[in-house]
Structure formats: structure tokens, C-alpha cells
Design a protein around this motif. Structure first.
Motif, PDB file in Angstrom:
ATOM      1  N   GLY A 122      37.515   7.452 121.766  1.00 50.71           N
ATOM      2  CA  GLY A 122      38.720   7.189 122.549  1.00 50.71           C
ATOM      3  C   GLY A 122      38.835   5.806 123.138  1.00 50.71           C
ATOM      4  N   CYS A 123      39.523   5.739 124.263  1.00 53.69           N
ATOM      5  CA  CYS A 123      40.026   4.466 124.782  1.00 53.69           C
ATOM      6  C   CYS A 123      39.002   3.749 125.660  1.00 53.69           C
ATOM      7  N   GLN A 124      39.424   2.602 126.214  1.00 52.80           N
ATOM      8  CA  GLN A 124      38.540   1.815 127.072  1.00 52.80           C
ATOM      9  C   GLN A 124      38.172   2.556 128.341  1.00 52.80           C
ATOM     10  N   MET A 125      39.103   3.393 128.801  1.00 52.63           N
ATOM     11  CA  MET A 125      38.798   4.178 130.002  1.00 52.63           C
ATOM     12  C   MET A 125      37.595   5.084 129.713  1.00 52.63           C
ATOM     13  N   ASN A 126      37.583   5.658 128.524  1.00 54.01           N
ATOM     14  CA  ASN A 126      36.451   6.513 128.155  1.00 54.01           C
ATOM     15  C   ASN A 126      35.173   5.703 127.981  1.00 54.01           C
ATOM     16  N   ALA A 127      35.301   4.516 127.383  1.00 51.64           N
ATOM     17  CA  ALA A 127      34.123   3.654 127.202  1.00 51.64           C
ATOM     18  C   ALA A 127      33.539   3.322 128.575  1.00 51.64           C
ATOM     19  N   THR A 153      34.501  12.678 124.992  1.00 52.42           N
ATOM     20  CA  THR A 153      35.499  12.929 123.947  1.00 52.42           C
ATOM     21  C   THR A 153      36.906  12.447 124.282  1.00 52.42           C
ATOM     22  N   CYS A 154      37.717  12.427 123.244  1.00 51.88           N
ATOM     23  CA  CYS A 154      39.117  12.024 123.315  1.00 51.88           C
ATOM     24  C   CYS A 154      39.922  13.091 122.594  1.00 51.88           C
ATOM     25  N   THR A 155      41.163  13.291 122.994  1.00 53.25           N
ATOM     26  CA  THR A 155      41.980  14.290 122.303  1.00 53.25           C
ATOM     27  C   THR A 155      43.426  13.798 122.151  1.00 53.25           C
ATOM     28  N   GLY A 167      34.824  14.481 128.898  1.00 54.82           N
ATOM     29  CA  GLY A 167      36.012  13.733 128.501  1.00 54.82           C
ATOM     30  C   GLY A 167      37.227  14.610 128.275  1.00 54.82           C
ATOM     31  N   CYS A 168      38.212  14.031 127.601  1.00 54.11           N
ATOM     32  CA  CYS A 168      39.546  14.622 127.545  1.00 54.11           C
ATOM     33  C   CYS A 168      39.621  15.886 126.685  1.00 54.11           C
ATOM     34  N   TYR A 169      38.886  15.901 125.565  1.00 51.74           N
ATOM     35  CA  TYR A 169      38.900  17.123 124.743  1.00 51.74           C
ATOM     36  C   TYR A 169      38.309  18.278 125.535  1.00 51.74           C
ATOM     37  N   ILE A 176      49.034  13.857 125.865  1.00 51.68           N
ATOM     38  CA  ILE A 176      48.179  14.865 126.479  1.00 51.68           C
ATOM     39  C   ILE A 176      47.497  14.332 127.742  1.00 51.68           C
ATOM     40  N   VAL A 177      47.541  13.006 127.936  1.00 51.39           N
ATOM     41  CA  VAL A 177      46.750  12.401 129.020  1.00 51.39           C
ATOM     42  C   VAL A 177      47.058  12.964 130.413  1.00 51.39           C
ATOM     43  N   PRO A 178      48.340  13.078 130.806  1.00 58.80           N
ATOM     44  CA  PRO A 178      48.586  13.609 132.146  1.00 58.80           C
ATOM     45  C   PRO A 178      47.964  15.000 132.344  1.00 58.80           C
ATOM     46  N   VAL A 232      45.188  16.104 130.980  1.00 56.42           N
ATOM     47  CA  VAL A 232      43.726  16.091 131.052  1.00 56.42           C
ATOM     48  C   VAL A 232      43.174  15.153 132.124  1.00 56.42           C
ATOM     49  N   ARG A 233      43.965  14.186 132.540  1.00 51.50           N
ATOM     50  CA  ARG A 233      43.447  13.250 133.556  1.00 51.50           C
ATOM     51  C   ARG A 233      44.145  13.393 134.899  1.00 51.50           C
ATOM     52  N   GLY A 234      45.138  14.284 134.963  1.00 49.95           N
ATOM     53  CA  GLY A 234      45.746  14.602 136.252  1.00 49.95           C
ATOM     54  C   GLY A 234      46.687  13.526 136.784  1.00 49.95           C
ATOM     55  N   GLY A 248      43.597   1.174 133.956  1.00 51.34           N
ATOM     56  CA  GLY A 248      44.327   2.309 134.523  1.00 51.34           C
ATOM     57  C   GLY A 248      45.244   2.847 133.451  1.00 51.34           C
ATOM     58  N   GLN A 249      45.657   4.107 133.570  1.00 51.14           N
ATOM     59  CA  GLN A 249      46.566   4.668 132.563  1.00 51.14           C
ATOM     60  C   GLN A 249      47.913   3.958 132.643  1.00 51.14           C
ATOM     61  N   ASN A 250      48.280   3.511 133.850  1.00 46.12           N
ATOM     62  CA  ASN A 250      49.498   2.740 134.042  1.00 46.12           C
ATOM     63  C   ASN A 250      49.216   1.767 135.179  1.00 46.12           C
TER      64      ASN A 250
HETATM   65 FE1  SF4 Z   1      41.540   7.886 126.498  1.00 48.83          FE
HETATM   66 FE2  SF4 Z   1      41.468  10.510 127.033  1.00 48.83          FE
HETATM   67 FE3  SF4 Z   1      43.670   9.410 126.143  1.00 48.83          FE
HETATM   68 FE4  SF4 Z   1      41.603   9.663 124.515  1.00 48.83          FE
HETATM   69  S1  SF4 Z   1      42.805  11.335 125.445  1.00 48.83           S
HETATM   70  S2  SF4 Z   1      42.889   7.860 124.679  1.00 48.83           S
HETATM   71  S3  SF4 Z   1      39.936   9.299 125.919  1.00 48.83           S
HETATM   72  S4  SF4 Z   1      42.712   8.984 128.113  1.00 48.83           S
END
Ligand code: SF4
Ligand code: 5AD
Length: 442
Positions: free
Chosen positions: A10-15, A46-48, A80-82, A163-165, A167-169, A198-200
Motif C-alpha cells: 500500500g501507500c506511504q502512510m502504510n510504509a 496490508t492495503c485494500t 493495516g487496512c485489509y 474504502i479508506v474512510p 478503514v481509517r476512520g 495525511g489522507q487529506n
Molecule cells: Fe493506504 Fe490503506 Fe488506502 Fe491502502 S487502503 S492505500 S494502505 S490508506
């Protein structure tokens, strides 16, 4: 010594979350293993976001299952997100998984794993009472001179595909004092480039009001003032929240790089509405004009989705037009992938796979042609490059990135973490090549 291995998707936030997970496991007394085979604690972060990461994870977990059969004392943790999207059902699908935890529960992972990674309660989904910032945890940084700094967690947007909102609230901003203190500490440790995450990022600070009245531009200026920091990047801004104070802060702060990743998603106003992006094609293009006016030589990157439900040929054509009109330096292109629980997954008019494939091919071709043109225009210029290490393809050369965020492979003798001047003499659609200026002079 017991050892851990973290696999990140997944993304940099996950890294960045993985850096915290590693830091925490090290604090528990575990050492890092070079491969999952050699580890006692296997973590999958994980990422989803699309179906593909789900499939890749399944393959990795298949390998983990074999390792667990060989040595049942191994601990397998899925974060993670999955994990957050699947919650307890992850144990039905993958019964050999010991612990699962969402992105907001990283600070609790230590309790669940127990000291040294033993004593974990099997088959438990780690539910934290409240989401907490991983940003306050110890961190295991991959590079000494670059760092991510988390400014917020969660997302208040309602993009129909995303799906992010879920899984990440909801968005929670970190307090400015805490962020600047972290940046100051990083600078004292030798970090020269930070990326605010940040997501935004552009809605950062909104939830801190009225107690703290601030906005992202002010944060950029505060970070710019930190001694020792040479480059500031941020990702990702939402076009709907990109306001004048941030543009001004970018233009006036020496260390804020001339690069914006500005997700377009679609060039059709009709589709943008269906996606709930809340801006039109015209407003997006106006924003691009304002940014370019304020920040000369700005590089623009983007994310684009093709095949969103109901996308017509005319909608897709509109996307191609915007891509051409903006002239992106880089673009990530995605085939729409329905995510269960999102608004778009339930929409009628899902686009057939062959249409999606044909559209993405055309889009990629355009993105590459424009990227190549944009990069070719840099030939003959001298760019400041932050050296990251040896080139991936040719170890006798170096690799680094320009302020505009383009990767450069070049002939030089500098060490990782140094800023050097590079004369650009070649371009592909995604990279530049050149020679270090001092070498040319010598
Ligand atoms: Fe990043 Fe989670 Fe979105 Fe994947 S689902 S891109 S890990 S925020
Ligand atoms: N299908 C395809 N692409 C998606 N993205 C987010 N959700 C989906 C989805 N369901 C893309 C968006 C976003 C990037 C991180 O991933 O373009 O900006």
C-alpha cells in the motif's frame, strides 16, 4: 534473540506505519530478520484500496501458512487496512493468523504480542478503545536523511469508490506543536527531507478549532523554519481543500518543494459528481492555473481512475482532455475496482473489463507521452538532486530525486543524503539522467 519481519503493502502512510511497527517490536527486544523464513514474528501490514493488493496478500499468507506449519510457535500478525476491513472474518479465511489489528490500533500491538512476541492470545482481532496516533511510537527509519511525518489520521471525505474512510476512520489532526517538535528532533538527527503525510493534508487542523486556529499553510511555514530541513514535501492534498494560504506558503517557503500531487480521478464533471469529489473539471483547472502562477516551474502529479460505474466514452474523453491540458509530470493510473461496502460498488452500470482495459491502455499511453515530453524539456538544465544511493539498474551510477520529485540516475561521487547539482542530459517518460556538476567542471 527472537526476530521479526514486516511485509508492507500500500501507500506511504502504510510504509510509515510499518516504521512504527518495527520500532515497537524492537523496543520489545526483537531484532529484524532479513526474510520471513528467518523470523519468529511475521507481520503483514496490508492495503485494500483495490482488489490486487488483496490477491497479493493471499499469496504471501499462503507462504506464511507453510512456515507456521513448519514451526507452530511462529506468530503471524495481520495489520493495516485489509485487516480493518475484514476484522474477525480474517480468521475464518486464514485460521493460522494469530492476531489482526487495524491501522488505528498499532500502539496496542505490543500488548497483544506480549514481551518478546510471546504470549499472544490467538485468533483475536485487536480492537482498541480509541484510535491512537502511531506517530508517538518509537520509529525504525529506513533512511537516515529522509523521514515521513504524520500530520493527521483518517479522512472525512466520502469519495464513492474509496474504502479508506471505512478503514481509517474520521480525520483527527495531530497538534502543530507536536508535529514541529518531531520535525525539529528529526532535523537534529540529520534528516534533510521530510514528507508530511495525511489522507487529506489540506484539511489538516480543521478539527483542532476553536482551541487552535490554524491551517496547513501555517504548518508548512513552521516546518520551513526548522533549522537543518532542506526539503519539505506533502501528500496528498484534496483539490477541494487547496486554498490560498497553502499556495502562498508553498510559494514563500524556501524548503517546500515545487511539486504537488493533485489527484484528479476523472476529467468529467458529471463523473466527479458521481464520485463525490465536490469539484468540477473547471475548478480543478483553475486551481492548476493558480498553483502554476504562484509557483514557477511547478511539477504536477496525479491519480486517475478509469472505468468508474457509468463512465461513458465522452467522460473518458474528458479525462484525456484534462490530462493533455494540465500536462502532468507523472500520473498513477488505476482501473476502477469495486470495494465492498463503498457506495460505488452498489452502483448500476459497472463497466465491463475489456472496456476498462482498453481505456487504461489509451490513458497510460498519453500519460507516458506527456511525461516524456515534460522530462525532455529538462535536458540542458542543472537540477538540485538529493542523493538516495546507487542506481537500481546500474550500480556504478547514483540515484536521487530533484525538488520536482523526478528520479535522476547520474554519474557522480556523492554520498547518500548529500545535495548535489546535476546537469541533465537524458530523459525517459519517468526518469532523468545526467552528471554531477562538479564532475563536469573537474
Ligand atoms: Fe493506504 Fe490503506 Fe488506502 Fe491502502 S487502503 S492505500 S494502505 S490508506
Ligand atoms: N478503484 C480504483 N482505484 C482506486 N483508488 C482509490 N480507490 C480505488 C478503487 N476502488 C485510487 C485513487 C486514489 C489512489 C490512492 O487509489 O485514484 O487517489
Amino acid at each position: 534473540m527472537r526476530r521479526y519481519h514486516v511485509t508492507t503493502f500500500g501507500c506511504q502512510m502504510n510504509a510509515h506505519d510499518s516504521e512504527r511497527i518495527k520500532g515497537m517490536l524492537e523496543e520489545l527486544g526483537l531484532g529484524e530478520a532479513p526474510s520471513p523464513e528467518e523470523a519468529d514474528v511475521l507481520v503483514f501490514n496490508t492495503c485494500t484500496i483495490r482488489e490486487k493488493p488483496d490477491t497479493r496478500l493471499a499469496a504471501h499468507l499462503g507462504d506464511a501458512k507453510v512456515l507456521k506449519e513448519r514451526d507452530p510457535d511462529r506468530v503471524i500478525a495481520v495489520g493495516g487496512c485489509y485487516a480493518e476491513a475484514q476484522r474477525e472474518s480474517i480468521f475464518a479465511r486464514y485460521p493460522f493468523v494469530d492476531v489482526a489489528f487495524g491501522p488505528g490500533s498499532i500502539p496496542h500491538l505490543a500488548e497483544w504480542l506480549g514481551a518478546g512476541g510471546v504470549g499472544v492470545a490467538r485468533s483475536s482481532f485487536g480492537i482498541a478503545e480509541e484510535r491512537r496516533f502511531a506517530a508517538t511510537l518509537p520509529m525504525h527509519r529506513e533512511r537516515s536523511f529522509q523521514a515521513w511525518v504524520q500530520v493527521s489520521m483518517g479522512c472525512n471525505s466520502k469519495c464513492a469508490y474509496c474504502i479508506v474512510p471505512a478503514v481509517r476512520g474520521r480525520e483527527v489532526s495531530r497538534r502543530p506543536g507536536e508535529i514541529v517538535a518531531e520535525v525539529t528532533r528529526l532535523a537534529s538527527e540529520g534528516v534533510r527531507e521530510i514528507t508530511l503525510l495525511g489522507q487529506n493534508v489540506n484539511s489538516w487542523g480543521r478539527d483542532l478549532r476553536p482551541e487552535i486556529d490554524t491551517e496547513f499553510g501555517e504548518l508548512l511555514r513552521a516546518c520551513d523554519a526548522v533549522e537543518g530541513i532542506e526539503r519539505i514535501r506533502f501528500t496528498s492534498p484534496h483539490p477541494k481543500d487547496f486554498r490560498e494560504p497553502v499556495i502562498a506558503a508553498m510559494a514563500e517557503s524556501r524548503t517546500v518543494c515545487e511539486h504537488v500531487h493533485l489527484p484528479l480521478q476523472s476529467g468529467s464533471t458529471r463523473l466527479l459528481k458521481a464520485m463525490r469529489r465536490t469539484y468540477s473539471r473547471e475548478r480543478y483547472l483553475q486551481l492548476v492555473d493558480r498553483l502554476r502562477e504562484a509557483i514557477p516551474d511547478l511539477a504536477l502529479g496525479t491519480d486517475i481512475i478509469v472505468g468508474f460505474p457509468g463512465e461513458t466514452d465522452a467522460d473518458f474523453q474528458a479525462t484525456l482532455e484534462v490530462v493533455e491540458a494540465v500536462g502532468y509530470d507523472s500520473a498513477y493510473t488505476f482501473v476502477y475496482s469495486p470495494r465492498s461496502g463503498t457506495e460505488a460498488a452498489a452502483m448500476p452500470d459497472q463497466i465491463p473489463d475489456d472496456v476498462k482495459r482498453e481505456r487504461i491502455e489509451r490513458l497510460v499511453e498519453l500519460v507516458q507521452r506527456i511525461g516524456h515530453d515534460r522530462n525532455r524539456a529538462r535536458i540542458g538544465l542543472t537540477e538540485e538532486v538529493l542523493v538516495e544511493g546507487p542506481s537500481r539498474t546500474d550500480p556504478s551510477r547514483l540515484r536521487g530525486r530533484t525538488r520536482r520529485n523526478t528520479t535522476v540516475n547520474f554519474l557522480g561521487d556523492a554520498g547518500a543524503g548529500e545535495l548535489v547539482q546535476v546537469e541533465i542530459d537524458g530523459a525517459t517518460s519517468t526518469t532523468l539522467s545526467g552528471r554531477q556538476a562538479a564532475l563536469v567542471a573537474a
